[in-house]
Every structure is written in structure tokens, then in C-alpha cells.
Design a protein around this motif. Sequence first.
Motif, mmCIF file in Angstrom:
data_model
loop_
_atom_site.group_PDB
_atom_site.id
_atom_site.type_symbol
_atom_site.label_atom_id
_atom_site.label_comp_id
_atom_site.label_asym_id
_atom_site.label_seq_id
_atom_site.Cartn_x
_atom_site.Cartn_y
_atom_site.Cartn_z
ATOM 1 N N MET A 120 0.829 -1.193 0.000
ATOM 2 C CA MET A 120 0.000 0.000 0.000
ATOM 3 C C MET A 120 0.876 1.260 0.000
ATOM 4 O O MET A 120 0.513 2.243 -0.630
ATOM 5 C CB MET A 120 -0.930 -0.047 1.213
ATOM 6 N N TRP A 121 1.992 1.235 0.759
ATOM 7 C CA TRP A 121 2.860 2.405 0.809
ATOM 8 C C TRP A 121 3.423 2.772 -0.565
ATOM 9 O O TRP A 121 3.489 3.974 -0.884
ATOM 10 C CB TRP A 121 3.994 2.211 1.815
ATOM 11 N N PRO A 122 3.833 1.845 -1.380
ATOM 12 C CA PRO A 122 4.321 2.243 -2.704
ATOM 13 C C PRO A 122 3.261 2.952 -3.546
ATOM 14 O O PRO A 122 3.572 3.881 -4.304
ATOM 15 C CB PRO A 122 4.730 0.925 -3.357
ATOM 16 N N VAL A 123 2.033 2.571 -3.411
ATOM 17 C CA VAL A 123 0.963 3.241 -4.167
ATOM 18 C C VAL A 123 0.780 4.666 -3.656
ATOM 19 O O VAL A 123 0.611 5.619 -4.440
ATOM 20 C CB VAL A 123 -0.358 2.432 -4.049
ATOM 21 N N ILE A 124 0.835 4.878 -2.348
ATOM 22 C CA ILE A 124 0.684 6.221 -1.758
ATOM 23 C C ILE A 124 1.839 7.111 -2.185
ATOM 24 O O ILE A 124 1.654 8.270 -2.576
ATOM 25 C CB ILE A 124 0.572 6.122 -0.221
ATOM 26 N N TRP A 125 3.081 6.570 -2.118
ATOM 27 C CA TRP A 125 4.256 7.360 -2.521
ATOM 28 C C TRP A 125 4.206 7.707 -4.014
ATOM 29 O O TRP A 125 4.561 8.818 -4.406
ATOM 30 C CB TRP A 125 5.549 6.630 -2.187
ATOM 31 N N THR A 126 3.769 6.810 -4.815
ATOM 32 C CA THR A 126 3.641 7.072 -6.253
ATOM 33 C C THR A 126 2.588 8.143 -6.512
ATOM 34 O O THR A 126 2.787 9.038 -7.341
ATOM 35 C CB THR A 126 3.286 5.780 -7.007
ATOM 36 N N ALA A 127 1.489 8.077 -5.810
ATOM 37 C CA ALA A 127 0.433 9.077 -5.963
ATOM 38 C C ALA A 127 0.913 10.444 -5.490
ATOM 39 O O ALA A 127 0.643 11.474 -6.138
ATOM 40 C CB ALA A 127 -0.806 8.646 -5.201
ATOM 41 N N MET A 128 1.654 10.487 -4.374
ATOM 42 C CA MET A 128 2.176 11.758 -3.861
ATOM 43 C C MET A 128 3.200 12.343 -4.830
ATOM 44 O O MET A 128 3.228 13.559 -5.048
ATOM 45 C CB MET A 128 2.788 11.568 -2.477
ATOM 46 N N ARG A 129 4.034 11.502 -5.405
ATOM 47 C CA ARG A 129 5.036 11.953 -6.357
ATOM 48 C C ARG A 129 4.359 12.485 -7.623
ATOM 49 O O ARG A 129 4.781 13.470 -8.205
ATOM 50 C CB ARG A 129 5.979 10.802 -6.697
ATOM 51 N N THR A 130 3.304 11.845 -8.042
ATOM 52 C CA THR A 130 2.606 12.235 -9.267
ATOM 53 C C THR A 130 1.837 13.540 -9.087
ATOM 54 O O THR A 130 1.874 14.409 -9.952
ATOM 55 C CB THR A 130 1.636 11.124 -9.696
ATOM 56 N N TYR A 131 1.156 13.682 -7.985
ATOM 57 C CA TYR A 131 0.307 14.845 -7.751
ATOM 58 C C TYR A 131 0.954 15.910 -6.855
ATOM 59 O O TYR A 131 0.272 16.812 -6.379
ATOM 60 C CB TYR A 131 -1.033 14.403 -7.144
ATOM 61 N N ALA A 132 2.243 15.850 -6.630
ATOM 62 C CA ALA A 132 2.928 16.804 -5.750
ATOM 63 C C ALA A 132 2.774 18.252 -6.216
ATOM 64 O O ALA A 132 2.495 19.136 -5.390
ATOM 65 C CB ALA A 132 4.399 16.432 -5.615
ATOM 66 N N PRO A 133 2.954 18.549 -7.494
ATOM 67 C CA PRO A 133 2.788 19.954 -7.901
ATOM 68 C C PRO A 133 1.381 20.493 -7.643
ATOM 69 O O PRO A 133 1.213 21.661 -7.313
ATOM 70 C CB PRO A 133 3.083 19.945 -9.402
ATOM 71 N N TYR A 134 0.381 19.649 -7.772
ATOM 72 C CA TYR A 134 -0.992 20.101 -7.562
ATOM 73 C C TYR A 134 -1.300 20.326 -6.088
ATOM 74 O O TYR A 134 -2.222 21.063 -5.756
ATOM 75 C CB TYR A 134 -1.980 19.074 -8.140
ATOM 76 N N VAL A 135 -0.532 19.695 -5.215
ATOM 77 C CA VAL A 135 -0.757 19.855 -3.776
ATOM 78 C C VAL A 135 0.131 20.954 -3.207
ATOM 79 O O VAL A 135 -0.324 21.772 -2.400
ATOM 80 C CB VAL A 135 -0.495 18.516 -3.041
ATOM 81 N N THR A 136 1.389 21.015 -3.648
ATOM 82 C CA THR A 136 2.325 21.968 -3.044
ATOM 83 C C THR A 136 2.053 23.404 -3.459
ATOM 84 O O THR A 136 2.268 24.321 -2.667
ATOM 85 C CB THR A 136 3.773 21.605 -3.400
ATOM 86 N N PHE A 137 1.594 23.644 -4.681
ATOM 87 C CA PHE A 137 1.344 25.022 -5.095
ATOM 88 C C PHE A 137 0.275 25.705 -4.252
ATOM 89 O O PHE A 137 0.503 26.808 -3.745
ATOM 90 C CB PHE A 137 0.995 25.100 -6.583
ATOM 91 N N PRO A 138 -0.895 25.115 -4.040
ATOM 92 C CA PRO A 138 -1.878 25.792 -3.188
ATOM 93 C C PRO A 138 -1.390 25.971 -1.748
ATOM 94 O O PRO A 138 -1.665 26.997 -1.124
ATOM 95 C CB PRO A 138 -3.102 24.877 -3.230
ATOM 96 N N VAL A 139 -0.655 24.991 -1.240
ATOM 97 C CA VAL A 139 -0.133 25.118 0.119
ATOM 98 C C VAL A 139 0.865 26.269 0.188
ATOM 99 O O VAL A 139 0.831 27.106 1.101
ATOM 100 C CB VAL A 139 0.501 23.788 0.589
ATOM 101 N N ALA A 140 1.773 26.345 -0.783
ATOM 102 C CA ALA A 140 2.754 27.433 -0.802
ATOM 103 C C ALA A 140 2.073 28.787 -0.978
ATOM 104 O O ALA A 140 2.488 29.790 -0.388
ATOM 105 C CB ALA A 140 3.759 27.193 -1.922
ATOM 106 N N PHE A 141 1.038 28.816 -1.795
ATOM 107 C CA PHE A 141 0.294 30.059 -2.003
ATOM 108 C C PHE A 141 -0.350 30.542 -0.706
ATOM 109 O O PHE A 141 -0.271 31.723 -0.360
ATOM 110 C CB PHE A 141 -0.774 29.846 -3.082
ATOM 111 N N VAL A 142 -0.980 29.640 0.033
ATOM 112 C CA VAL A 142 -1.630 30.008 1.295
ATOM 113 C C VAL A 142 -0.600 30.454 2.328
ATOM 114 O O VAL A 142 -0.781 31.466 3.011
ATOM 115 C CB VAL A 142 -2.490 28.826 1.826
#
Length: 91
Positions: free
Chosen positions: A1-23
Motif C-alpha cells: 500500500m505504501w508504494p501506491v501512496i508514494w507514487t500518488a504523492m510523487r505524481t500529484y505533488a505539484p498540484y498539492v504543493t502550489f496551493p499550500v505554498a500560495f496560502v
Amino acid sequence: MWPVIWTAMRTYAPYVTFPVAFVVGAVGYHLEWFIRGTPKPQQEEKSILELREERKLEELAGQDSTQVISLKDKLEFTPKAVLNRNRPEKS
């Protein structure tokens, strides 16, 4: 399960980090503005040319403009041309 979570985080990192950095940036900007307070209006600084002209006008205001050194007196104190310094004088 952890490899799937890490892969998803790596794939969608730009979509998550930009709003967080903006806020985080927006909160930091407003917090800094709140701490510093409203900026005071700055006076416009005069340029070097304007300061020089004002200084020259102040110097001229204290002098008598009718008392001028003649050109003949000025020519006596001017040095000879650089190229003629080492040449012997013609008699």
C-alpha cells in the motif's frame, strides 16, 4: 500500500504543493504587513543635478555678479598645452 501512496504523492505533488505554498505566502505577507503597520509616504528625493543646481544658485546669491575676473587674468594662470611642455621655447 505504501508504494501506491508514494507514487500518488510523487505524481500529484505539484498540484498539492502550489496551493499550500500560495496560502503560506499569503498568510506570511499579511502577517508581515500587520506587524510593520501601514507604510509611511516617502518624500521624493532630489536628483544629483537638482542638488548641484541649488547649491550653485545659493553660492551665486551671496556674490556680487558685477565683479567678474577678466579673461586676460584667467589666461595667465592656465597651463601650457601638454604637448608643448617639453619643447624648447622659440625666441
